[in-house]
Design an enzyme around this catalytic site. Structure first.
Site, PDB file in Angstrom:
ATOM      1  CG  ASN A  15     -11.850   0.399   7.186  1.00  0.00           C
ATOM      2  OD1 ASN A  15     -11.491   1.372   6.529  1.00  0.00           O
ATOM      3  ND2 ASN A  15     -12.565  -0.574   6.664  1.00  0.00           N
ATOM      4  CE1 TYR A  57      -3.824  -2.309   0.473  1.00  0.00           C
ATOM      5  CE2 TYR A  57      -2.454  -3.334   2.160  1.00  0.00           C
ATOM      6  CZ  TYR A  57      -3.556  -3.359   1.332  1.00  0.00           C
ATOM      7  OH  TYR A  57      -4.397  -4.438   1.355  1.00  0.00           O
ATOM      8  CG  PHE A 100      -5.220  -3.057   7.260  1.00  0.00           C
ATOM      9  CD1 PHE A 100      -4.695  -2.843   6.000  1.00  0.00           C
ATOM     10  CD2 PHE A 100      -4.803  -4.164   7.977  1.00  0.00           C
ATOM     11  CE1 PHE A 100      -3.779  -3.724   5.450  1.00  0.00           C
ATOM     12  CE2 PHE A 100      -3.895  -5.057   7.443  1.00  0.00           C
ATOM     13  CZ  PHE A 100      -3.382  -4.828   6.173  1.00  0.00           C
ATOM     14  CG  ASN A 140     -14.665   3.438   6.027  1.00  0.00           C
ATOM     15  OD1 ASN A 140     -15.718   3.971   6.384  1.00  0.00           O
ATOM     16  ND2 ASN A 140     -14.614   2.558   5.050  1.00  0.00           N
ATOM     17  CG  HIS A 162      -6.976   4.839   1.377  1.00  0.00           C
ATOM     18  ND1 HIS A 162      -7.713   5.986   1.535  1.00  0.00           N
ATOM     19  CD2 HIS A 162      -7.701   3.858   1.979  1.00  0.00           C
ATOM     20  CE1 HIS A 162      -8.817   5.717   2.205  1.00  0.00           C
ATOM     21  NE2 HIS A 162      -8.833   4.442   2.493  1.00  0.00           N
TER      22      HIS A 162
END
Length: 172
Positions: free
Chosen positions: A61, A10, A59, A101, A15
């Site tokens: 969220n 990631y 993560f 989120n 994000h």
């Protein structure tokens, strides 16, 4: 706090704009990353003001889980923002999650009274999957905003949120 997802997979995604901004601040101000409670943390000095760079090891969220012991008024949260054109940087105090989120998780832990540095990533093309878009590789315009977003964090620390908003939210 820079929002993002952990791991190499990631690292260069839209994000992970928050993590990228913290990496830029770390590059500018030094320090040493250490494992903290549910996060990686580095203590830095910005113009004589001590700050902790915090990258959740959770993560997106569950980002708020890294905030045990922190108060909203002591936080600057850096995050990607679909509602801003790619490459745009804005500073804001308070507000809702706006469908993000990671922000929702932070707000559930500390409330919404924190400063935000928003890094515009733009919207996906019509009909494209939003999740796939935010987890896709960051484009050039958004990447070029990372140093400006780091400047915005420094401005909040050095001059306060109001002055930073006046400087970074002015229409070009």
């Amino acid at each position: 706090m820079g929002l993002g997802n952990p791991g190499r997979r990631y690292a260069l995604t839209r994000h992970n704009a928050g993590h990228m901004v913290l990496d830029e601040l770390f590059r500018r101000h030094g320090g040493r990353w250490r494992r903290a409670r549910r996060a990686e943390a580095a203590e830095v000095s910005v113009e004589g003001r001590e700050a902790v760079l915090l990258k959740p090891a959770t993560f997106m969220n569950e980002s708020g889980e890294a905030l045990s012991g922190y108060r909203a008024e002591d936080l600057i949260v850096v995050h990607d923002d679909l509602d801003l054109p790619a490459g745009t940087v804005r500073v804001k105090v308070g507000g809702g999650a706006g469908g993000h989120n990671g922000l929702r998780s932070v707000i559930s832990r500390v409330g919404n009274g924190f400063v935000r540095v928003r890094v515009g990533i733009g919207r996906p093309p019509e009909g494209a999957d939003v999740t796939g878009y935010v987890l896709g590789r960051m484009d050039r315009a958004a990447r070029e905003a990372i140093p400006r977003a780091a400047d915005a964090v420094e401005a909040v620390l050095e001059e306060g949120p109001e002055a930073a908003m006046n400087r970074f939210n002015a229409r070009a």
